[in-house]
Design an enzyme around this catalytic site. Sequence first.
Site, mmCIF file in Angstrom:
data_model
loop_
_atom_site.group_PDB
_atom_site.id
_atom_site.type_symbol
_atom_site.label_atom_id
_atom_site.label_comp_id
_atom_site.label_asym_id
_atom_site.label_seq_id
_atom_site.Cartn_x
_atom_site.Cartn_y
_atom_site.Cartn_z
ATOM 1 C CE LYS A 53 -3.743 2.600 1.169
ATOM 2 N NZ LYS A 53 -4.427 2.381 2.454
ATOM 3 C CB SER A 55 0.955 8.106 -1.171
ATOM 4 O OG SER A 55 0.348 9.248 -1.747
ATOM 5 C CB THR A 111 -2.666 11.787 -2.170
ATOM 6 O OG1 THR A 111 -2.319 10.630 -2.930
ATOM 7 C CG2 THR A 111 -3.801 12.520 -2.872
ATOM 8 C CB ALA A 112 -1.941 14.698 2.363
ATOM 9 C CG HIS A 155 -4.663 8.424 8.392
ATOM 10 N ND1 HIS A 155 -5.058 8.011 7.146
ATOM 11 C CD2 HIS A 155 -3.349 8.126 8.499
ATOM 12 C CE1 HIS A 155 -4.010 7.471 6.528
ATOM 13 N NE2 HIS A 155 -2.977 7.530 7.321
#
Length: 284
Positions: A53, A55, A111-112, A155
């Site tokens: 996993k 980003s 991504t943030a 989150h």
Amino acid sequence: MKIAFSPCPNDTFIFHALAHGLVPNAPTFDVTYADIDITNNLAAKQNDLDVLKISYAALPWVLDEYKLLPCGGALGRGCGPLILTQKSENGKADPNVLTGRRVAVPSERSTAYLLFRLWAAQHVPGSIGEIIVMPFHEIMPAVRDGKIDAGLVIHEARFTYPSYGLQLLTDLGSWWESDTGLPIPLGAIIAKKSLDVESIAGWIRQSVEHAWEKPAASQEYVLSHAQEMSPEVAQAHIDLYVNEFSLDLGDEGYKAVTTLLNRAAQERLVPAIDAKALDWKKKE
């Protein structure tokens, strides 16, 4: 088979069945739990992990070795990162306060971070002062205590930031959705090109379906990795990040990913990619 994902509730909920041998005909999976900033770096280096996993922001750096899978990730609406500051005297959110200021972010390959930079290019006059990379659980206390001027959070911080006495400057997810009409691409699942990626995608889809059919089965596992999160916050986290895109990105999901990465490439935040490289069924 070796897999790495975060201990966050959405990941442990999705991968519970796969990690516990509950998916028919799937191999045994050896799980490494690591925050996404760590897996972003692992994916860009030589490693023995088969499935990770990461980003979506890190995707352009790993497509030589890995394929993007169409399931298991985090992409949705109303679930974007937030920019937080201390409360202003007038209670109003003003992007001007970020000009020349110090902003903490959880990663520069997230991504943030891409959303923040794309938003700031439109809304912050001048430029941001200093970007400081900080573990995400340290960001809100640092803003509260005045160690930094603003923080980019992800989150469960969406649900807990009021308890730190902080003010929402902007919801980057809301901005992205209004600006593009598209969902927000957050976390991607990738698998080594040398593997049978179609079978891996099938096993992940079965794990997602198992989680939805038997949500109580994963509760103990989810909470054991939830970093002292209350059951209510953990469930809110799952409800927000596990959705139809977790089962299949579909045309809209792929459009969201390519739009984000193309915009970021135009701002020279990531390398340019060929959209065909995202086709998980394409043979090399």
